[in-house]
Scaffold this active site. Structure first.
Site, mmCIF file in Angstrom:
data_model
loop_
_atom_site.group_PDB
_atom_site.id
_atom_site.type_symbol
_atom_site.label_atom_id
_atom_site.label_comp_id
_atom_site.label_asym_id
_atom_site.label_seq_id
_atom_site.Cartn_x
_atom_site.Cartn_y
_atom_site.Cartn_z
ATOM 1 N N CYS A 116 0.893 -1.130 0.086
ATOM 2 C CA CYS A 116 0.156 0.160 -0.007
ATOM 3 C C CYS A 116 0.958 1.095 -0.046
ATOM 4 O O CYS A 116 0.420 2.166 -0.306
ATOM 5 C CB CYS A 116 -1.042 0.074 1.312
ATOM 6 S SG CYS A 116 -2.160 -1.488 1.043
ATOM 7 N N HIS A 256 -3.336 7.293 2.818
ATOM 8 C CA HIS A 256 -3.877 5.968 2.375
ATOM 9 C C HIS A 256 -5.178 5.751 2.637
ATOM 10 O O HIS A 256 -5.547 5.794 4.081
ATOM 11 C CB HIS A 256 -2.880 4.823 2.576
ATOM 12 C CG HIS A 256 -3.121 3.698 2.209
ATOM 13 N ND1 HIS A 256 -3.582 3.149 1.106
ATOM 14 C CD2 HIS A 256 -3.253 2.549 2.980
ATOM 15 C CE1 HIS A 256 -3.964 1.894 0.910
ATOM 16 N NE2 HIS A 256 -3.770 1.425 2.095
ATOM 17 N N ASN A 286 -10.430 -0.212 -0.426
ATOM 18 C CA ASN A 286 -8.845 0.142 -0.363
ATOM 19 C C ASN A 286 -8.223 -0.390 -1.777
ATOM 20 O O ASN A 286 -8.260 -1.670 -1.834
ATOM 21 C CB ASN A 286 -8.353 -0.730 0.911
ATOM 22 C CG ASN A 286 -6.835 -0.681 0.898
ATOM 23 O OD1 ASN A 286 -6.048 -0.349 0.171
ATOM 24 N ND2 ASN A 286 -6.276 -0.987 2.099
#
Ligand code: UT7
Length: 331
Positions: A116, A256, A286
């Protein structure tokens, strides 16, 4: 001559049309809209359904969106970096295929994998190439087809992730705009808590690994959550402190999109008002490497030249950090 900094001069995005809602997931696993919304902030996510299409399909679309909007000639691009945890195929770089497909015939291209944090680390890499004067146009793409590595019978992971891609073009700037500072970290202990066990060099694919579902993402959510909350907030706070940024100086937090609770905790620690926090987790979930550039594309119209942006991310590895960047254009 003034010092050259690396500025983002254009952005682009792509998300697949297919929407997978919390209500849809209720029919697939033992879960409910209320749990998903209150624990994560996610209402729906996009899924790339078409058979035979991988991450490159979305990366190409995001790049083409950027090229078309900015009127950039792909032949002028020097380097393409694709941040991804889900490359099209093993060994061959997805970025090389993307470069060929968009007509970037004068570019070299490679993938960057930091889960990520791929796009965050990629900002550091792209900016360095520009700052040292070696290249003039670096295209950084964050793209992931998370649906290709999810077990849709595992309610702890399948509700979180979605598919998508975003792109940002980095070019030299002589007004002091663009990249300012970074605080990047990693800790290998993290690979016990967020990983795909099989299919790599340590445990190659076998009948056994397929049977044991070891090619899907495994996450110890509670542990990852704990590390993410403290590390993302610490990194962002450190960047503010190091650059003498007070709450009023931060125009945007670009976090994020893993979990709304992690984002809220980071904003609180920074003292940043929720109205300055970019958020699209509710509609995309996500998307791993794609969350940061998707935010930039979604908020592009609201960004003004000179705005102070603080990026913060946390991901598998563990990998995490924060970057301070000054926005370079009005759209
Ligand atoms: O992007 C890379 C980094 N990743 C992250 O930052 C993700 C970090 N982790 C998280 O976001 C959260 O840990 C999750 C969203 C994954 C889970 O939220 P949580 O509040 O940590 O829940 P939990 O794992 O502690 O589970 C609480 C309860 C459990 O039941 P019991 O043991 O209390 O009876 C789970 O079995 O919720 C249950 N549960 C669910 N219930 C309904 C777990 N998943 C679900 C679900 N629907 N989908």
């Amino acid at each position: 001559m003034s010092k050259i900094s690396a500025a983002i001069t254009a952005v682009g995005k792509y998300v697949p049309d297919f929407v997978l809602t919390n209500k849809d997931l209720e029919k697939m696993v033992e879960t409910n809209d209320e749990w998903i919304t209150s624990r994560t902030g996610i209402k729906e996510r996009r899924i790339l359904k078409e058979e035979g299409k991988g991450t490159s399909f979305m990366a190409i679309k995001a790049a083409e969106d950027l090229l078309q909007k900015s009127g950039t000639d792909p032949k002028e691009i020097d380097l393409i970096i694709v941040g991804t945890a889900t490359p099209d195929i093993q060994v061959a770089a997805t970025a090389a295929y993307v470069a060929s497909e968009i007509g970037a015939s004068n570019a070299f291209a490679y993938d960057l994998e930091a889960a990520c944090s791929s796009f965050l680390y990629g900002i550091s890499t792209a900016s360095s190439y520009i700052e040292c004067g070696r290249y003039k146009k670096v295209l950084l793409i964050g793209a992931d087809k998370m649906s290709s590595i999810l077990d849709y019978t595992d309610r702890t992971t399948c509700i979180i992730f979605g598919d998508g891609a975003g792109a940002a073009l980095f070019e030299p700037n002589e007004e002091g705009l663009g990249f300012q500072d970074e605080y990047l970290r990693s800790d290998g202990i993290g690979r016990n808590f967020l990983k795909i066990d099989a299919g790599g060099s340590q445990l190659p694919a076998s009948e056994e690994t397929v049977k044991n579902k070891q090619h899907f993402v495994y996450q110890d959510g509670k542990t990852v959550f704990k590390f993410a909350v403290s590390n993302m907030a610490d990194a962002a706070a450190k960047i503010m402190e190091r650059n003498n940024l007070e709450e009023k100086d931060v125009d945007w937090l670009v976090p994020h999109q893993a979990n709304k609770r992690i984002i809220d905790a980071t904003a609180k620690r920074m003292g940043v008002n929720p109205s300055k926090v970019m958020m699209n987790i509710q509609k995309y979930g996500n998307t791993t490497s794609a969350t940061l550039p998707l935010l930039l594309a979604d908020y592009e119209k609201e960004l003004k030249k000179g705005d102070n942006l603080v990026f913060a991310a946390f991901g598998g590895g563990f990998t995490w950090g924060s970057i301070y960047l000054k926005w370079a254009y009005n759209s």
